[in-house]
Design a protein around this motif. Structure first.
Motif, mmCIF file in Angstrom:
data_model
loop_
_atom_site.group_PDB
_atom_site.id
_atom_site.type_symbol
_atom_site.label_atom_id
_atom_site.label_comp_id
_atom_site.label_asym_id
_atom_site.label_seq_id
_atom_site.Cartn_x
_atom_site.Cartn_y
_atom_site.Cartn_z
ATOM 1 N N GLY A 108 0.811 -1.212 0.057
ATOM 2 C CA GLY A 108 -0.014 0.000 -0.032
ATOM 3 C C GLY A 108 0.664 1.199 -0.096
ATOM 4 N N ALA A 109 0.103 2.310 -0.163
ATOM 5 C CA ALA A 109 0.883 3.646 -0.115
ATOM 6 C C ALA A 109 -0.223 4.463 0.549
ATOM 7 C CB ALA A 109 0.944 4.149 -1.466
ATOM 8 N N GLY A 110 0.294 5.659 1.114
ATOM 9 C CA GLY A 110 -0.738 6.647 1.943
ATOM 10 C C GLY A 110 -1.517 6.040 3.086
ATOM 11 N N ASP A 111 -2.601 6.593 3.252
ATOM 12 C CA ASP A 111 -3.340 5.905 4.491
ATOM 13 C C ASP A 111 -3.954 4.603 4.194
ATOM 14 O OD1 ASP A 111 -4.930 9.223 5.289
ATOM 15 O OD2 ASP A 111 -3.004 8.306 5.617
ATOM 16 N N ASP A 242 -7.640 -16.327 -8.514
ATOM 17 C CA ASP A 242 -6.796 -17.303 -7.953
ATOM 18 C C ASP A 242 -7.282 -17.388 -6.524
ATOM 19 O OD1 ASP A 242 -3.639 -15.940 -7.292
ATOM 20 O OD2 ASP A 242 -5.682 -15.028 -7.102
ATOM 21 N N ASP A 243 -8.521 -17.450 -5.896
ATOM 22 C CA ASP A 243 -9.155 -17.347 -4.618
ATOM 23 C C ASP A 243 -8.595 -16.934 -3.487
ATOM 24 O OD1 ASP A 243 -10.209 -20.696 -3.106
ATOM 25 O OD2 ASP A 243 -11.242 -18.857 -3.263
ATOM 26 N N ARG A 244 -7.711 -15.770 -3.628
ATOM 27 C CA ARG A 244 -7.363 -14.870 -2.627
ATOM 28 C C ARG A 244 -8.318 -13.707 -2.296
ATOM 29 N NH1 ARG A 244 -3.110 -12.300 -3.772
ATOM 30 N NH2 ARG A 244 -3.254 -12.794 -6.104
ATOM 31 N N ILE A 245 -8.415 -13.499 -1.081
ATOM 32 C CA ILE A 245 -9.100 -12.295 -0.551
ATOM 33 C C ILE A 245 -8.276 -11.270 -0.390
ATOM 34 C CG2 ILE A 245 -10.789 -11.166 1.291
ATOM 35 C CD1 ILE A 245 -12.103 -13.636 -0.420
ATOM 36 N N LEU A 246 -8.554 -9.878 -0.902
ATOM 37 C CA LEU A 246 -7.512 -8.932 -0.747
ATOM 38 C C LEU A 246 -8.497 -7.941 -0.163
ATOM 39 C CD1 LEU A 246 -6.027 -8.589 -4.337
ATOM 40 C CD2 LEU A 246 -4.954 -9.531 -2.303
ATOM 41 N N MET A 247 -8.027 -7.262 1.051
ATOM 42 C CA MET A 247 -8.822 -6.155 1.776
ATOM 43 C C MET A 247 -8.194 -5.074 1.714
ATOM 44 S SD MET A 247 -9.942 -6.354 5.800
ATOM 45 C CE MET A 247 -8.326 -6.696 6.064
ATOM 46 N N THR A 248 -8.906 -3.917 1.685
ATOM 47 C CA THR A 248 -8.228 -2.677 1.442
ATOM 48 C C THR A 248 -8.802 -1.898 2.571
ATOM 49 O OG1 THR A 248 -7.317 -2.719 -0.631
ATOM 50 C CG2 THR A 248 -7.502 -0.459 0.173
ATOM 51 N N GLY A 249 -7.869 -1.140 3.559
ATOM 52 C CA GLY A 249 -8.736 -0.087 4.358
ATOM 53 C C GLY A 249 -7.472 0.718 5.140
ATOM 54 N N PRO A 250 -7.944 1.483 5.814
ATOM 55 C CA PRO A 250 -6.976 2.518 6.408
ATOM 56 C C PRO A 250 -6.499 1.821 7.724
ATOM 57 C CG PRO A 250 -9.392 3.083 7.218
ATOM 58 C CD PRO A 250 -9.511 1.804 6.208
ATOM 59 N N ALA A 251 -5.289 2.413 7.929
ATOM 60 C CA ALA A 251 -4.524 2.010 9.192
ATOM 61 C C ALA A 251 -3.707 3.224 9.729
ATOM 62 C CB ALA A 251 -3.575 0.920 8.662
ATOM 63 N N LEU A 252 -4.191 3.395 10.941
ATOM 64 C CA LEU A 252 -3.530 4.754 11.640
ATOM 65 C C LEU A 252 -2.989 4.405 12.972
ATOM 66 C CD1 LEU A 252 -6.544 5.772 10.281
ATOM 67 C CD2 LEU A 252 -5.323 7.886 10.691
#
Ligand SMILES: N[C@H](CCC[C@H](N)C(=O)O)C(=O)O
Length: 261
Positions: A108-111, A242-252
């Motif tokens: 990732g990049a940024g928030d 290819d049966d993977r779960i990608l989760m994107t969200g903030p992390a502070l």
């Protein structure tokens, strides 16, 4: 003995981070100490603890729920953990983090950070009883157990604050219960009662489980992006070809200090 901690959150699912690179500071991190750290009155306060231990195979996230119990995985927590490693331990993205559910890759990049959460496991429907009512649920594992319940409105989830019991032995180790409503195409909203923490503002592994159940119900093509609204914000989940779960969200990271709790 005083030792450093940091506080962080991902969509308001909040955690106490305990740096312990050599594993010598918190060797016997007892359930009692975890409860004291997570106590929102007498302690620092949090939905869980992320202890950071550097092992031969890399950084290990030792996750504990607020009640002191151990869980295999924490989706919001691993983003906060990666933020800590990047900002305080000089680790670059993409990075691999060891967990009780195997190694996860964070980028990732940024928030916003993206976690590769691995492959979901979908089981037969089951029932969970919450607040004295029985609910039909889809059972999904993201390394930890989830019971996903679709409802007509989230107010029905009011009894969510009751401790869910499971009455047919499918979840002898307890279960995270997500109540879900549809908000639009590939767009859902959820509330969650977390195993070991009670109702929280968000659950990353829960959002993944919810997106899996919604994608199956929609017969959505792999690669479809789901938006999952939680009380603490929004997470984005993709189930890849290819049966993977990608989760994107903030992390502070929001604070740091020392404690002798
Ligand atoms: N309470 C969960 C672990 C934390 C999950 C949640 N905070 C997340 O972001 O995935 C369990 O006992 O399985």
């Amino acid at each position: 003995m005083s030792y450093p901690f940091l506080k962080g959150h991902g969509t308001e699912n909040d955690f106490v981070v305990l740096p312990d690179p050599d594993g010598t500071v918190h060797g016997d991190l007892s359930a009692e100490r975890v409860r004291a750290l997570c106590d929102r009155r007498a302690g620092i306060g949090g939905d869980g603890v992320l202890r950071a231990v550097r092992r031969d195979d890399g950084w290990f996230m030792d996750y504990r729920n607020a009640d002191g119990s151990v869980s295999e995985m924490c989706g919001n927590g691993i983003r906060v953990f990666a933020r800590y490693l990047h900002e305080r331990e000089g680790e670059a993205f993409p990075m691999r983090i060891q967990t009780r559910d195997g190694v996860k890759t964070l980028d990732g990049a940024g928030d916003e950070l993206t976690a590769d959460m691995g492959t979901p496991e979908v089981f037969e429907d089951t029932t969970v009883s919450v607040g004295g009512r029985s609910w039909t649920a889809r059972h999904v594992s993201m390394g930890n157990p989830h019971a996903v319940v679709f409802v007509d409105n989230l107010a029905e989830a009011g009894p969510l604050l009751e401790e869910p019991e499971h009455d047919d032995g499918v979840f002898p180790e307890g279960v995270n219960v997500e109540f879900v409503v549809r908000r639009g195409e590939h767009h859902v909203a959820m509330r969650v009662h977390e195993r070991g923490s009670g109702e929280t503002r968000s659950c990353g592994t829960g959002a993944c489980a919810v997106a899996v159940v919604a994608a199956l119900a929609d017969d959505a093509p792999r690669g479809t992006a789901y938006r999952v609204d939680v009380p603490g914000g929004t997470l984005h989940v993709v189930w890849t070809e290819d049966d993977r779960i990608l989760m994107t969200g903030p992390a502070l990271l929001v604070a740091e200090g020392v404690t002798d709790l």
